[in-house]
Write an enzyme that holds these catalytic residues in place. Structure first.
Site, PDB file in Angstrom:
ATOM      1  N   ARG A 112       0.857  -1.187   0.000  1.00 34.39           N
ATOM      2  CA  ARG A 112       0.000   0.000   0.000  1.00 34.39           C
ATOM      3  C   ARG A 112       0.890   1.232   0.000  1.00 34.39           C
ATOM      4  O   ARG A 112       1.704   1.413   0.900  1.00 34.39           O
ATOM      5  CB  ARG A 112      -0.910   0.004   1.231  1.00 34.39           C
ATOM      6  CG  ARG A 112      -1.680   1.321   1.423  1.00 34.39           C
ATOM      7  CD  ARG A 112      -2.263   1.442   2.796  1.00 34.39           C
ATOM      8  NE  ARG A 112      -2.831   2.762   3.051  1.00 34.39           N
ATOM      9  CZ  ARG A 112      -2.559   3.482   4.134  1.00 34.39           C
ATOM     10  NH1 ARG A 112      -1.724   3.013   5.053  1.00 34.39           N
ATOM     11  NH2 ARG A 112      -3.112   4.661   4.301  1.00 34.39           N
ATOM     12  N   HIS A 156      -2.774  10.950   1.385  1.00 39.29           N
ATOM     13  CA  HIS A 156      -2.141  10.705   2.684  1.00 39.29           C
ATOM     14  C   HIS A 156      -1.533  12.025   3.165  1.00 39.29           C
ATOM     15  O   HIS A 156      -0.337  12.142   3.402  1.00 39.29           O
ATOM     16  CB  HIS A 156      -1.078   9.603   2.574  1.00 39.29           C
ATOM     17  CG  HIS A 156      -0.769   8.930   3.884  1.00 39.29           C
ATOM     18  ND1 HIS A 156      -0.850   7.558   4.071  1.00 39.29           N
ATOM     19  CD2 HIS A 156      -0.369   9.439   5.067  1.00 39.29           C
ATOM     20  CE1 HIS A 156      -0.497   7.257   5.310  1.00 39.29           C
ATOM     21  NE2 HIS A 156      -0.212   8.377   5.946  1.00 39.29           N
ATOM     22  N   GLU A 201      -6.888   8.215   7.081  1.00 39.36           N
ATOM     23  CA  GLU A 201      -7.154   8.742   8.414  1.00 39.36           C
ATOM     24  C   GLU A 201      -7.729  10.162   8.407  1.00 39.36           C
ATOM     25  O   GLU A 201      -7.132  11.105   8.964  1.00 39.36           O
ATOM     26  CB  GLU A 201      -5.871   8.719   9.249  1.00 39.36           C
ATOM     27  CG  GLU A 201      -5.271   7.351   9.396  1.00 39.36           C
ATOM     28  CD  GLU A 201      -4.214   7.294  10.481  1.00 39.36           C
ATOM     29  OE1 GLU A 201      -3.869   8.329  11.053  1.00 39.36           O
ATOM     30  OE2 GLU A 201      -3.748   6.187  10.762  1.00 39.36           O
ATOM     31  N   ASN A 324      -6.328   1.431  10.256  1.00 36.17           N
ATOM     32  CA  ASN A 324      -5.003   1.652  10.846  1.00 36.17           C
ATOM     33  C   ASN A 324      -5.158   1.496  12.345  1.00 36.17           C
ATOM     34  O   ASN A 324      -5.879   2.290  12.979  1.00 36.17           O
ATOM     35  CB  ASN A 324      -4.480   3.045  10.500  1.00 36.17           C
ATOM     36  CG  ASN A 324      -4.162   3.194   9.028  1.00 36.17           C
ATOM     37  OD1 ASN A 324      -4.198   2.227   8.275  1.00 36.17           O
ATOM     38  ND2 ASN A 324      -3.833   4.402   8.610  1.00 36.17           N
ATOM     39  N   TYR A 326      -3.135   0.962  16.043  1.00 41.32           N
ATOM     40  CA  TYR A 326      -1.872   0.998  16.787  1.00 41.32           C
ATOM     41  C   TYR A 326      -2.063   0.607  18.248  1.00 41.32           C
ATOM     42  O   TYR A 326      -1.233  -0.059  18.840  1.00 41.32           O
ATOM     43  CB  TYR A 326      -1.231   2.390  16.673  1.00 41.32           C
ATOM     44  CG  TYR A 326      -0.689   2.615  15.285  1.00 41.32           C
ATOM     45  CD1 TYR A 326      -1.461   3.193  14.284  1.00 41.32           C
ATOM     46  CD2 TYR A 326       0.587   2.162  14.952  1.00 41.32           C
ATOM     47  CE1 TYR A 326      -0.975   3.353  13.000  1.00 41.32           C
ATOM     48  CE2 TYR A 326       1.088   2.322  13.662  1.00 41.32           C
ATOM     49  CZ  TYR A 326       0.292   2.910  12.699  1.00 41.32           C
ATOM     50  OH  TYR A 326       0.757   3.061  11.430  1.00 41.32           O
ATOM     51  N   GLU A 385      -2.516  -0.436   8.435  1.00 42.78           N
ATOM     52  CA  GLU A 385      -1.336  -0.023   9.197  1.00 42.78           C
ATOM     53  C   GLU A 385      -1.385  -0.656  10.576  1.00 42.78           C
ATOM     54  O   GLU A 385      -2.446  -0.657  11.208  1.00 42.78           O
ATOM     55  CB  GLU A 385      -1.258   1.499   9.384  1.00 42.78           C
ATOM     56  CG  GLU A 385      -0.923   2.279   8.158  1.00 42.78           C
ATOM     57  CD  GLU A 385      -0.818   3.767   8.412  1.00 42.78           C
ATOM     58  OE1 GLU A 385      -0.499   4.177   9.553  1.00 42.78           O
ATOM     59  OE2 GLU A 385      -1.097   4.543   7.473  1.00 42.78           O
TER      60      GLU A 385
HETATM   61  C1  GCO Z   1      -0.732   7.598  10.823  1.00 44.84           C
HETATM   62  C2  GCO Z   1      -0.209   7.679   9.487  1.00 44.84           C
HETATM   63  C3  GCO Z   1       1.210   7.186   9.301  1.00 44.84           C
HETATM   64  C4  GCO Z   1       2.103   7.291  10.523  1.00 44.84           C
HETATM   65  C5  GCO Z   1       2.030   6.031  11.366  1.00 44.84           C
HETATM   66  C6  GCO Z   1       2.900   6.151  12.609  1.00 44.84           C
HETATM   67  O1  GCO Z   1      -1.413   6.608  11.108  1.00 44.84           O
HETATM   68  O2  GCO Z   1      -0.515   8.539  11.575  1.00 44.84           O
HETATM   69  O3  GCO Z   1      -1.025   6.942   8.591  1.00 44.84           O
HETATM   70  O4  GCO Z   1       1.639   8.026   8.271  1.00 44.84           O
HETATM   71  O5  GCO Z   1       3.438   7.478  10.107  1.00 44.84           O
HETATM   72  O6  GCO Z   1       0.741   5.828  11.795  1.00 44.84           O
HETATM   73  O7  GCO Z   1       2.500   7.267  13.335  1.00 44.84           O
END
Ligand code: GCO
Length: 482
Positions: A112, A156, A201, A324, A326, A385
């Site tokens: 991607r 992006h 995002e 995405n 985290y 992500e």
């Molecule tokens: C985000 C963006 C990425 C970041 C990654 C780490 O999720 O903020 O898509 O470009 O670099 O998540 O912060």
């Protein structure tokens, strides 16, 4: 370049699954993963990695590209923690062929990337820059030649600066500007690129770039955030409509940052703040997209911006959703906070976290995916992500030992298998990120790559985490088209 690939190939050959659980840095060679800790995913699960244009391409004045809002922002003193910018980044514009070879050697099935609007339409609207699209032609052809499926993300965060000067995401016309750009990109690449994500995002771009101001274009305040958020949602809809009218053989979607939101305490004020933050971060995109309405908490704030047909446009059917993920956020009531009087608060003691202080919870990914299953029609989902930032050591014998990141990937891939077992329509996983890159306001100092980049020499060096993912990808068979 050959030497570098030899390093990787020899590292791949020598590597076996890393010892886990990893706590201390693994100075010894990788040892087999205990079977219990091995992610179990379907044979048609798609394995990939993600990047974005401004974070890796560099070549900011090559091939007809003009400045984006991130060029302006990163060159504004004090905005980037280590004073770096994306002028060179990973020099991927010039090194794409070697990077694709690296992806192939790792065994990636999908990749991607994002297309830079300022390369395709340097003035934001009007003339299409053929040289800009020529780069993506080269990249896509190189990917396909290695059997790697491209997924293109149209936006992006690197808006052409010329459009910012016309109001940017505060100007409702941007929905048509974006549709024109999307159409031009698909006209050139749609014969070979099938999955297309409209935005990356939108809520994060609205919150950080137009509310907190710590991201480009550096705007602040609630009204600024609301305006940008609505026009991002609207552009997502006009983009999907324009691309669907262009070609009928594509898979269209978008990419959202989604996370579980918990109150920092059981105080009523914190519980209310967490609900408001969940609306601003998660459901502000999910509800319009899947239900055609804004979250009730903020319907009155968005109402003045909504014109006839907007919500129908935003409520465009998608073929997939990129997520995405985290980790979770813990939120407290903060009367001074612009964003719904909510801000990040205390995290439970002993919560594991990354170098950036982001809480780690693989269970949280299951929770996000089951929420999509239960509340949003269980759409086909790709984790577009997932990754972690740690202070990586220098390479030893051609490999960077990053056991924490390896464990992060392992735990989240085990969670991916668990989510599928619970009936979530999870179809694939793109790790963030292929390469260490320009991490926005953190600059180059914060690293997320499965492959290390020495920004002084542009040397790529595999990390243990990348070799681990490579072993898993090769052990799980080939992925299928989304
Ligand atoms: C985000 C963006 C990425 C970041 C990654 C780490 O999720 O903020 O898509 O470009 O670099 O998540 O912060």
């Amino acid at each position: 370049m050959l030497r570098r690939r030899d390093l990787l190939l020899s590292a791949l050959a020598a590597a076996s699954l890393p010892a886990l659980p990893v706590t201390a840095r693994a100075q010894t060679p990788l040892t087999p993963l205990p079977p219990a800790g091995t992610p179990r995913l379907p044979p048609d699960f798609l394995w990939g990695a993600s990047t974005s244009a401004y974070q890796i391409e560099g070549a900011v004045a090559e091939g007809g590209r003009k400045p984006s809002i991130w060029d302006v922002f990163s060159h504004t003193p004090g905005r980037i923690a280590d004073g770096t910018n994306g002028d060179v980044a990973c020099d991927h514009y010039n090194r794409y062929a070697d990077d694709v070879a690296l992806m192939g050697d790792l065994g990636l099935q999908a990749y991607r990337f994002s297309i830079a609007w300022p390369r395709v339409m340097p003035d934001g609207t009007g003339a299409v820059n053929a040289a800009g699209l020529d780069f993506y032609d080269r990249l896509v052809d190189a990917l396909l030649a290695r059997g790697i499926q491209p997924m293109a993300c149209l936006y992006h965060w690197d808006l052409p600066q010329a459009l910012q000067e016309r109001g940017g995401w505060h100007n409702r016309d941007i929905a048509d500007w974006f549709a024109d750009y999307a159409r031009a990109s698909v006209r050139r690449l749609g014969d070979r690129v099938k999955p297309w994500a409209m935005l990356n995002e939108p809520s994060v771009h609205a919150i950080f770039g137009h509310g907190f101001g710590n991201h480009a274009p550096g705007l602040t305040g609630w009204d600024s955030y609301v305006k940008a958020q609505h026009h991002l949602n609207l552009a997502q809809g006009t983009g999907i409509a324009a691309v669907r009218a262009e070609r009928s053989d594509l898979k269209l979607g978008t990419v959202l940052s989604l996370q579980p939101i918990f109150p920092s305490s059981q105080d009523a004020a914190d519980i209310t703040a967490a609900a408001r933050f969940d609306a601003c971060w998660n459901t502000i995109n999910l509800d319009p997209l899947f239900h055609g309405r804004y979250p009730a908490l903020f319907a009155d704030d968005f109402a003045p911006l909504i014109k006839s047909g907007d919500m129908e446009t935003i409520h465009a059917p998608v073929d997939f959703l990129g997520v995405n993920y985290y980790g979770p956020s813990y939120i407290k009531h903060d009367p001074a906070a612009f964003l719904a009087q909510a801000s990040w608060g205390a995290v439970p003691a002993d919560t594991p976290h990354t170098l950036l202080g982001w809480p780690i919870s693989a269970q949280g990914m299951v929770d996000v995916l089951t929420r999509l299953r239960d509340d949003y029609g269980n759409p086909p989902v790709f984790i577009t992500e997932n990754g972690a930032c740690y202070e990586d050591p220098a390479p030893v014998d051609g490999v960077v030992q990053d056991p924490e990141r390896t464990e992060y990937f392992r735990a989240h891939l085990v969670a991916a298998g668990e989510a599928i077992a619970q009936g979530c329509a999870l179809k694939g996983y793109y790790a963030w990120s292929l390469l260490d890159n320009f991490e926005w306001a953190e600059g180059e100092r914060r690293r997320f790559g499965m492959v290390r980049v020495d920004f002084a020499t542009q040397q790529r060096t595999p990390k243990q985490s990348g070799l681990y993912l490579s072993q898993l990808m090769k052990a799980h068979g080939s992925g299928k088209a989304p």
